[in-house]
Design a protein around this motif. Structure first.
Motif, PDB file in Angstrom:
ATOM      1  N   VAL A 178     -10.072 -24.634 -11.584  1.00 36.42           N
ATOM      2  CA  VAL A 178     -10.469 -23.813 -10.394  1.00 36.42           C
ATOM      3  C   VAL A 178     -11.002 -22.389 -11.392  1.00 36.42           C
ATOM      4  O   VAL A 178     -10.097 -21.498 -11.946  1.00 36.42           O
ATOM      5  CB  VAL A 178      -9.907 -23.653  -9.763  1.00 36.42           C
ATOM      6  N   HIS A 179     -11.993 -21.982 -11.105  1.00 30.87           N
ATOM      7  CA  HIS A 179     -12.709 -21.164 -11.646  1.00 30.87           C
ATOM      8  C   HIS A 179     -12.650 -19.806 -10.340  1.00 30.87           C
ATOM      9  O   HIS A 179     -13.235 -20.323  -9.039  1.00 30.87           O
ATOM     10  CB  HIS A 179     -14.361 -20.833 -12.330  1.00 30.87           C
ATOM     11  N   VAL A 180     -12.336 -18.483 -10.410  1.00 38.22           N
ATOM     12  CA  VAL A 180     -12.797 -17.839  -9.091  1.00 38.22           C
ATOM     13  C   VAL A 180     -13.167 -16.348  -9.552  1.00 38.22           C
ATOM     14  O   VAL A 180     -12.615 -15.914 -10.524  1.00 38.22           O
ATOM     15  CB  VAL A 180     -11.194 -17.105  -8.076  1.00 38.22           C
ATOM     16  N   HIS A 181     -14.239 -15.778  -8.977  1.00 41.41           N
ATOM     17  CA  HIS A 181     -15.328 -14.919  -8.696  1.00 41.41           C
ATOM     18  C   HIS A 181     -14.961 -14.403  -7.091  1.00 41.41           C
ATOM     19  O   HIS A 181     -15.117 -15.111  -6.474  1.00 41.41           O
ATOM     20  CB  HIS A 181     -16.626 -15.202  -8.376  1.00 41.41           C
ATOM     21  N   PRO A 182     -15.149 -12.632  -7.538  1.00 43.72           N
ATOM     22  CA  PRO A 182     -14.894 -12.163  -6.214  1.00 43.72           C
ATOM     23  C   PRO A 182     -15.848 -12.224  -5.601  1.00 43.72           C
ATOM     24  O   PRO A 182     -17.186 -12.063  -5.661  1.00 43.72           O
ATOM     25  CB  PRO A 182     -14.132 -11.028  -6.561  1.00 43.72           C
ATOM     26  N   VAL A 183     -15.550 -11.499  -4.231  1.00 39.24           N
ATOM     27  CA  VAL A 183     -16.758 -11.310  -2.948  1.00 39.24           C
ATOM     28  C   VAL A 183     -16.186 -10.355  -2.333  1.00 39.24           C
ATOM     29  O   VAL A 183     -15.352  -9.827  -2.645  1.00 39.24           O
ATOM     30  CB  VAL A 183     -16.672 -12.384  -2.095  1.00 39.24           C
ATOM     31  N   LEU A 184     -16.993  -9.975  -1.823  1.00 43.07           N
ATOM     32  CA  LEU A 184     -16.835  -9.015  -1.329  1.00 43.07           C
ATOM     33  C   LEU A 184     -15.564  -8.521   0.102  1.00 43.07           C
ATOM     34  O   LEU A 184     -16.654  -9.533   1.267  1.00 43.07           O
ATOM     35  CB  LEU A 184     -18.569  -7.388  -0.024  1.00 43.07           C
ATOM     36  N   PRO A 185     -14.765  -8.143  -0.125  1.00 43.90           N
ATOM     37  CA  PRO A 185     -13.516  -8.285   1.136  1.00 43.90           C
ATOM     38  C   PRO A 185     -14.194  -7.722   2.650  1.00 43.90           C
ATOM     39  O   PRO A 185     -14.929  -6.837   2.925  1.00 43.90           O
ATOM     40  CB  PRO A 185     -12.760  -7.324   0.846  1.00 43.90           C
ATOM     41  N   ALA A 186     -13.630  -8.690   3.418  1.00 41.52           N
ATOM     42  CA  ALA A 186     -13.957  -8.235   4.724  1.00 41.52           C
ATOM     43  C   ALA A 186     -13.767  -6.794   5.609  1.00 41.52           C
ATOM     44  O   ALA A 186     -15.046  -7.023   6.715  1.00 41.52           O
ATOM     45  CB  ALA A 186     -13.239  -9.551   5.581  1.00 41.52           C
ATOM     46  N   TRP A 187     -12.937  -6.384   5.013  1.00 44.99           N
ATOM     47  CA  TRP A 187     -12.875  -5.125   5.410  1.00 44.99           C
ATOM     48  C   TRP A 187     -13.367  -3.420   4.803  1.00 44.99           C
ATOM     49  O   TRP A 187     -13.227  -2.413   5.067  1.00 44.99           O
ATOM     50  CB  TRP A 187     -11.173  -4.529   5.500  1.00 44.99           C
ATOM     51  N   TRP A 188     -14.322  -4.464   4.467  1.00 48.95           N
ATOM     52  CA  TRP A 188     -14.959  -3.441   2.526  1.00 48.95           C
ATOM     53  C   TRP A 188     -15.497  -1.790   3.767  1.00 48.95           C
ATOM     54  O   TRP A 188     -16.246  -2.008   5.044  1.00 48.95           O
ATOM     55  CB  TRP A 188     -15.895  -3.618   1.644  1.00 48.95           C
ATOM     56  N   PRO A 189     -15.462  -0.453   3.974  1.00 47.83           N
ATOM     57  CA  PRO A 189     -15.397   0.907   4.235  1.00 47.83           C
ATOM     58  C   PRO A 189     -17.535   1.006   3.935  1.00 47.83           C
ATOM     59  O   PRO A 189     -17.077   2.078   3.486  1.00 47.83           O
ATOM     60  CB  PRO A 189     -14.837   1.790   4.224  1.00 47.83           C
ATOM     61  N   GLU A 190     -17.962   0.242   4.070  1.00 49.31           N
ATOM     62  CA  GLU A 190     -19.457   0.731   3.954  1.00 49.31           C
ATOM     63  C   GLU A 190     -19.704   1.932   4.270  1.00 49.31           C
ATOM     64  O   GLU A 190     -19.908   2.516   5.436  1.00 49.31           O
ATOM     65  CB  GLU A 190     -20.482  -0.573   4.394  1.00 49.31           C
ATOM     66  N   GLY A 191     -20.246   2.672   2.585  1.00 45.77           N
ATOM     67  CA  GLY A 191     -20.455   3.621   3.585  1.00 45.77           C
ATOM     68  C   GLY A 191     -19.394   5.094   2.671  1.00 45.77           C
ATOM     69  O   GLY A 191     -20.207   5.695   2.281  1.00 45.77           O
ATOM     70  N   GLU A 192     -18.956   4.485   2.726  1.00 46.84           N
ATOM     71  CA  GLU A 192     -17.493   5.371   2.588  1.00 46.84           C
ATOM     72  C   GLU A 192     -17.570   6.214   1.089  1.00 46.84           C
ATOM     73  O   GLU A 192     -17.574   7.071   0.826  1.00 46.84           O
ATOM     74  CB  GLU A 192     -15.718   5.003   2.364  1.00 46.84           C
ATOM     75  N   ILE A 193     -17.821   5.102   0.389  1.00 45.21           N
ATOM     76  CA  ILE A 193     -17.908   5.670  -1.236  1.00 45.21           C
ATOM     77  C   ILE A 193     -19.281   4.903  -1.383  1.00 45.21           C
ATOM     78  O   ILE A 193     -19.275   3.540  -1.775  1.00 45.21           O
ATOM     79  CB  ILE A 193     -16.934   4.461  -1.828  1.00 45.21           C
ATOM     80  N   PRO A 194     -20.555   5.570  -1.929  1.00 50.59           N
ATOM     81  CA  PRO A 194     -21.387   5.450  -2.105  1.00 50.59           C
ATOM     82  C   PRO A 194     -21.886   4.729  -3.383  1.00 50.59           C
ATOM     83  O   PRO A 194     -23.003   5.329  -3.961  1.00 50.59           O
ATOM     84  CB  PRO A 194     -22.231   6.573  -1.741  1.00 50.59           C
ATOM     85  N   ILE A 195     -22.217   3.522  -3.620  1.00 51.13           N
ATOM     86  CA  ILE A 195     -21.463   3.048  -5.158  1.00 51.13           C
ATOM     87  C   ILE A 195     -21.663   1.494  -4.861  1.00 51.13           C
ATOM     88  O   ILE A 195     -20.242   0.907  -4.130  1.00 51.13           O
ATOM     89  CB  ILE A 195     -20.362   3.107  -5.794  1.00 51.13           C
ATOM     90  N   ARG A 196     -22.238   0.805  -5.148  1.00 45.17           N
ATOM     91  CA  ARG A 196     -23.023  -0.516  -5.383  1.00 45.17           C
ATOM     92  C   ARG A 196     -21.407  -1.339  -4.844  1.00 45.17           C
ATOM     93  O   ARG A 196     -20.461  -0.802  -5.953  1.00 45.17           O
ATOM     94  CB  ARG A 196     -23.411  -1.485  -5.403  1.00 45.17           C
ATOM     95  N   PRO A 197     -20.758  -2.387  -4.186  1.00 48.88           N
ATOM     96  CA  PRO A 197     -19.145  -2.707  -4.186  1.00 48.88           C
ATOM     97  C   PRO A 197     -19.289  -3.948  -5.789  1.00 48.88           C
ATOM     98  O   PRO A 197     -17.945  -3.215  -6.195  1.00 48.88           O
ATOM     99  CB  PRO A 197     -19.597  -3.808  -2.950  1.00 48.88           C
ATOM    100  N   SER A 198     -20.044  -4.186  -6.101  1.00 50.63           N
ATOM    101  CA  SER A 198     -19.658  -4.657  -7.565  1.00 50.63           C
ATOM    102  C   SER A 198     -19.239  -3.889  -8.662  1.00 50.63           C
ATOM    103  O   SER A 198     -17.982  -4.742  -9.411  1.00 50.63           O
ATOM    104  CB  SER A 198     -20.756  -5.346  -8.332  1.00 50.63           C
ATOM    105  N   VAL A 199     -19.139  -2.589  -7.928  1.00 52.15           N
ATOM    106  CA  VAL A 199     -18.515  -1.801  -9.301  1.00 52.15           C
ATOM    107  C   VAL A 199     -17.256  -1.095  -9.357  1.00 52.15           C
ATOM    108  O   VAL A 199     -16.112  -1.248 -10.032  1.00 52.15           O
ATOM    109  CB  VAL A 199     -19.216  -0.435  -9.156  1.00 52.15           C
TER     110      VAL A 199
END
Length: 219
Positions: free
Chosen positions: A56-77
């Motif tokens: 089983v290989h697991v890759h991350p995904v954007l969490p449901a509670w990501w505070p979009e705009g609070e830290i202005p950098i793409r979430p993959s970083v």
């Protein structure tokens, strides 16, 4: 990749493809509809994967509670690294490794921020929240998993991981096609330089061959 968050649909898909000769393993994301893979709603799927000794290989995904705009950098970083760390912690706290010991887990990006977080978790081993880890302790629990090298080729990430796990638990990862072929080639060269003669053959080929076997076709 099973069609989660529907556990029934995921089980049906695993049953449909598992015995095909080209089948290699299952790809999962860290969470689905706000629940990490260690949540009881996914126990039925993990039980089937455990019965079959699945990779089983697991890759991350954007969490449901990501505070979009609070830290202005793409979430993959940032967020993807943190979400892999949350998922691995979730698996330990829900006792997944003990309950499903035959699942062969591989986590992307050297487990995200886990190499840096692991010493803090060791300091917290006396807390009741970590009781599920058991007497083996956090580092031995983490060393039972496997990790890929996608976007990880420095002393800060891969080096930190190798400070508490054996190199037999690390496999090559590239993040292609999300990284371009040129970027992959550049990082591969850096990875080879970092691994040196000590770890190179194990990480680049031997460990994956052990996991996958001698397959002529990859699905």
């Amino acid at each position: 990749m099973p069609p989660l968050p529907s556990a029934d649909a995921a089980l049906a898909e695993v049953e449909r493809v598992f015995d095909r000769p080209e089948f290699v393993g299952v790809g999962l994301l860290t969470s689905y509809a706000g629940s990490y893979v260690g949540h009881p709603r996914f126990d039925g799927l993990l039980e089937v994967l455990n019965d079959r000794g699945a990779l089983v290989h697991v890759h991350p995904v954007l969490p449901a509670w990501w505070p979009e705009g609070e830290i202005p950098i793409r979430p993959s970083v940032l967020e993807y690294l943190f979400d892999s760390t949350r998922l691995i912690t979730n698996l330990l706290l829900t006792d997944v490794p003990r309950r499903f010991p035959r699942v062969r887990w591989v986590f992307s990006h050297c487990g995200g921020a886990m190499p840096a977080v692991a010493p803090r978790m060791v300091l917290a081993e006396g807390m009741p929240e970590l009781a599920a880890v058991g007497p083996q302790g956090v580092l031995r629990a983490l060393a039972a998993f496997r990790y890929d090298t996608a976007l990880s080729h420095t002393a800060a990430d891969l080096g930190a991981l190798l400070s508490f796990i054996d190199d037999s638990r690390v496999v090559l990862g590239t993040d292609f096609p999300f990284s371009s072929a040129d970027e992959v080639a550049e990082r591969f060269a850096l990875l080879c330089e970092f691994l040196g003669d000590t770890h190179r053959s194990a990480v680049l080929s031997e460990n994956a061959r052990e996991l996958l076997g001698d397959r002529k076709t990859v699905g």
